[in-house]
Design a protein around this motif. Structure first.
Motif, short mmCIF file in Angstrom:
data_model
loop_
_atom_site.label_atom_id
_atom_site.label_comp_id
_atom_site.label_asym_id
_atom_site.label_seq_id
_atom_site.Cartn_x
_atom_site.Cartn_y
_atom_site.Cartn_z
N ILE A 198 0.86 -1.19 0.00
CA ILE A 198 0.00 0.00 0.00
C ILE A 198 0.89 1.24 0.00
O ILE A 198 1.96 1.25 0.62
CB ILE A 198 -0.97 -0.03 1.21
N ILE B 60 -11.48 -8.66 8.23
CA ILE B 60 -11.76 -7.25 7.96
C ILE B 60 -10.49 -6.53 7.50
O ILE B 60 -10.51 -5.75 6.55
CB ILE B 60 -12.38 -6.58 9.21
N PHE B 61 -9.37 -6.82 8.15
CA PHE B 61 -8.08 -6.26 7.74
C PHE B 61 -7.82 -6.60 6.28
O PHE B 61 -7.58 -5.72 5.44
CB PHE B 61 -6.98 -6.84 8.65
N LYS C 160 -9.78 -7.70 3.84
CA LYS C 160 -10.72 -7.22 2.82
C LYS C 160 -10.78 -5.70 2.74
O LYS C 160 -10.99 -5.15 1.66
CB LYS C 160 -12.08 -7.85 3.05
N LEU C 161 -10.57 -5.02 3.85
CA LEU C 161 -10.46 -3.57 3.79
C LEU C 161 -9.28 -3.18 2.91
O LEU C 161 -9.38 -2.29 2.06
CB LEU C 161 -10.23 -2.99 5.18
N MET C 162 -8.16 -3.86 3.12
CA MET C 162 -6.97 -3.55 2.33
C MET C 162 -7.23 -3.79 0.85
O MET C 162 -6.89 -2.95 0.02
CB MET C 162 -5.79 -4.41 2.81
N TYR D 91 -10.29 -4.45 -0.85
CA TYR D 91 -11.50 -3.91 -1.48
C TYR D 91 -11.65 -2.40 -1.35
O TYR D 91 -12.14 -1.74 -2.25
CB TYR D 91 -12.75 -4.59 -0.94
N LEU D 92 -11.27 -1.83 -0.19
CA LEU D 92 -11.50 -0.40 -0.01
C LEU D 92 -10.23 0.44 -0.08
O LEU D 92 -10.27 1.58 -0.53
CB LEU D 92 -12.22 -0.13 1.33
N ALA D 93 -9.12 -0.12 0.38
CA ALA D 93 -7.91 0.70 0.47
C ALA D 93 -7.05 0.63 -0.79
O ALA D 93 -6.07 1.36 -0.90
CB ALA D 93 -7.08 0.28 1.68
N ILE E 253 -14.11 7.52 1.70
CA ILE E 253 -12.99 6.93 0.96
C ILE E 253 -13.34 6.90 -0.52
O ILE E 253 -14.50 6.68 -0.89
CB ILE E 253 -12.64 5.53 1.51
N SER F 60 -12.93 4.89 -2.89
CA SER F 60 -13.39 3.65 -3.53
C SER F 60 -14.86 3.33 -3.25
O SER F 60 -15.38 2.34 -3.76
CB SER F 60 -12.52 2.48 -3.05
N ILE G 63 -21.11 -7.50 10.02
CA ILE G 63 -19.88 -8.00 9.42
C ILE G 63 -19.28 -9.14 10.25
O ILE G 63 -19.14 -9.04 11.46
CB ILE G 63 -18.82 -6.90 9.31
N LEU H 157 -16.75 -8.56 4.75
CA LEU H 157 -16.59 -7.16 4.36
C LEU H 157 -16.71 -6.94 2.86
O LEU H 157 -17.28 -5.94 2.41
CB LEU H 157 -15.24 -6.63 4.85
N ASP H 158 -16.21 -7.89 2.07
CA ASP H 158 -16.30 -7.72 0.61
C ASP H 158 -17.76 -7.74 0.15
O ASP H 158 -18.16 -6.96 -0.70
CB ASP H 158 -15.47 -8.77 -0.13
N ILE I 108 -9.32 -2.07 14.38
CA ILE I 108 -8.51 -2.29 13.18
C ILE I 108 -9.17 -1.63 11.97
O ILE I 108 -8.52 -0.99 11.16
CB ILE I 108 -8.26 -3.80 12.97
N PHE I 109 -10.49 -1.77 11.85
CA PHE I 109 -11.25 -1.13 10.78
C PHE I 109 -11.00 0.38 10.82
O PHE I 109 -10.59 0.99 9.81
CB PHE I 109 -12.73 -1.42 10.98
N LEU J 120 -7.14 1.27 10.21
CA LEU J 120 -6.74 0.97 8.83
C LEU J 120 -7.26 2.07 7.91
O LEU J 120 -6.54 2.57 7.04
CB LEU J 120 -7.32 -0.36 8.38
N MET J 121 -8.53 2.43 8.10
CA MET J 121 -9.13 3.45 7.25
C MET J 121 -8.39 4.77 7.40
O MET J 121 -8.07 5.41 6.40
CB MET J 121 -10.61 3.63 7.61
N ALA K 111 -5.38 3.63 4.77
CA ALA K 111 -6.18 3.73 3.55
C ALA K 111 -6.43 5.17 3.12
O ALA K 111 -7.00 5.41 2.07
CB ALA K 111 -7.51 3.00 3.74
#
Lengths: 299, 299
Positions: A130, A252-253, A255-257, A259-261, B130, B132, B177, B217-218, B252-253, B256-257, B261
């Motif tokens: 990333i 979540i880590f 898939k966030l990375m 799919y979203l990040a 975000i 995305s 989730i 999450l996906d 973590i969510f 991470l965001m 992210a």
């Protein structure tokens, strides 16, 4: 030290071609990923599965499988057994799941006599690139171990460290991630596990890697955050490997990375005699490709 | 419907100025955030705390506090009590934590006689913008409830839905989730809680919002992922609110965001009579600003 996937892919390309044993290969997604890997000179494949179905799928999807060896086995369980046997007898270097159920594949992998079991534990490892972080991030476990015990966490760390070393990280820095950086053994047992493992590291009980924790995610990946919070840590801000306390946090880590990040992502199963590529159909083509590349790199 | 923080901030600017009651205001970070909020015409503040210290900090950091009302209370607990009383008596609209301990603030907020308690549960809510994803993502709980029971999850949802409605989302879509989309009550109890709450939604037990789960999450944020996995869901791919099963996953969510992210992030405590801004010193200036803006929007 490999800092990103481009370097990783380049190294795999320039090394000896690995052979992927594919269990139940009649799957368009898997065949496409293999074709891409072959084209990129990453790996060869032995397709174990229903010959007719494989050929039909290849034709329908315009996938060139001519260069792959093909072993015709119609039955799912038998195909899995043959695919695993190819590895046990040294005819392939890594395993990839095709159209078989994960349960059947894992059962066969874990079979004490005919499987690929080793002393340790099987675990899922995510690898991420990333822009906001200057090196690859390894994270476990997003997919196999639901709520690992302290002992299982030690084995999960061992597996991840093995991969980190293969990526050229000489002394991997492992962060035990929790929600807070203070230890709260009663309300948040994960913080106590983290403290125990960090203290083991301090006492010299590990060789070739360093563990600290509990660390919240910001402490693990941001030096500034450690400074502001007054956390002195050899791992904080320079983490190579993040170990999360439960599968929900890991999933979540991961898939966030991806799919979203917008992180470049790979996911593999480690801890068996060879790495296992077990991509989800919802994974992007790139994730499938990078998962194969990573598995090829570490076997 | 507010789709991003720029819209949110604009709406707050153009509405009646909210007054922030600041508990123990002698904190440079908090004063700076308040100055920025004031300059942007977002909110006014009443600074409750040690007058001398506040003035000194303001001078040292070149923060203009002339336009803020100041109530001189040296003792920490007393300052917290006065700050809360300002809200109870209608002289302020939202609460912000200064240099007091979180434990003391929360204890005072939860006091049955003199606090800000309501029937429900207090919960932490993260709000993210975000690139995305085409709309704001609300997520709970990253900071207060460690391992919520099914009943507590219902209250966490209620709190988040309250905020979503204030942001103009007429029928918020809530995703429970977990790590998988299949229900596994023994090994992953969070999937069973999710199934129960989703079925309650289907039976019409909720009004004005829809819940589905378990969703990984996906599935929650990608329609394509739902299609590939054959998941039919009114929530999948269009989630407004993500409810996570434990604080590690939530934390973590959230981090991470905001840290990896690059999401624009706000975090607030909801469920009391007014929203509470309780930023961490490690939060970025923008996060502090957006947290104040979001709290001002919903009170």
């Amino acid at each position: 030290m490999i800092k990103n996937f481009t370097q990783l892919v380049d190294q795999v390309k320039s090394s000896k071609n690995r052979r992927i044993s594919v269990a139940v290969a009649q799957d368009a997604d898997v065949l496409e990923a293999l074709q891409r890997a072959k084209k990129a000179n990453l790996a060869d494949a032995v397709l174990v599965g229903d010959h007719k179905k494989i050929s039909r799928i290849a034709q329908e999807n315009r996938i060139n499988i001519e260069k792959f060896e093909l072993i015709d086995v119609k039955d799912e369980k038998k195909a899995v057994a043959v695919a695993i046997d190819l590895i046990r007898t040294g005819r392939a270097d890594l395993l990839m799941k095709g159209l078989c159920s994960t349960a059947i594949l894992m059962k066969a992998v874990l079979d004490k006599e005919k499987g690929l079991r080793q002393a340790g534990l099987l675990s899922h490892l995510g690898i991420f690139e990333i822009q906001s972080y200057p090196k690859l991030i390894l994270m476990s476990d997003a997919g196999l171990n639901i709520l690992p015990t302290l002992d299982e966490k030690l084995k999960i760390i061992e597996n991840a460290v093995f991969v980190a070393k293969k990526l050229g990280i000489s002394t991997p820095k492992v962060a035990m991630i929790t929600a807070v950086e203070k230890i709260n053994p009663i309300k948040m047992p994960a913080t106590a596990d983290a403290a125990v493992i960090a203290k083991m590291s301090e006492r010299g009980q590990f060789h070739g890697f360093i563990v600290d924790g509990p660390l919240a995610l910001d402490n693990a990946f941001s030096k500034k955050s450690c400074q502001i919070k007054g956390i002195r840590s050899e791992v904080g801000g320079v983490t190579d490997i993040a170990i999360v306390p439960n599968i929900e946090a890991g999933n979540i880590f991961y898939k966030l990375m991806s799919y979203l990040a917008g992180a470049r992502t790979a996911g593999i199963i480690i801890g068996a005699k060879v790495p296992i590529v077990l991509t989800s159909r919802a994974d992007s083509d790139e994730t499938k490709f990078l998962s194969i590349a990573t598995a090829a790199k570490i076997c």
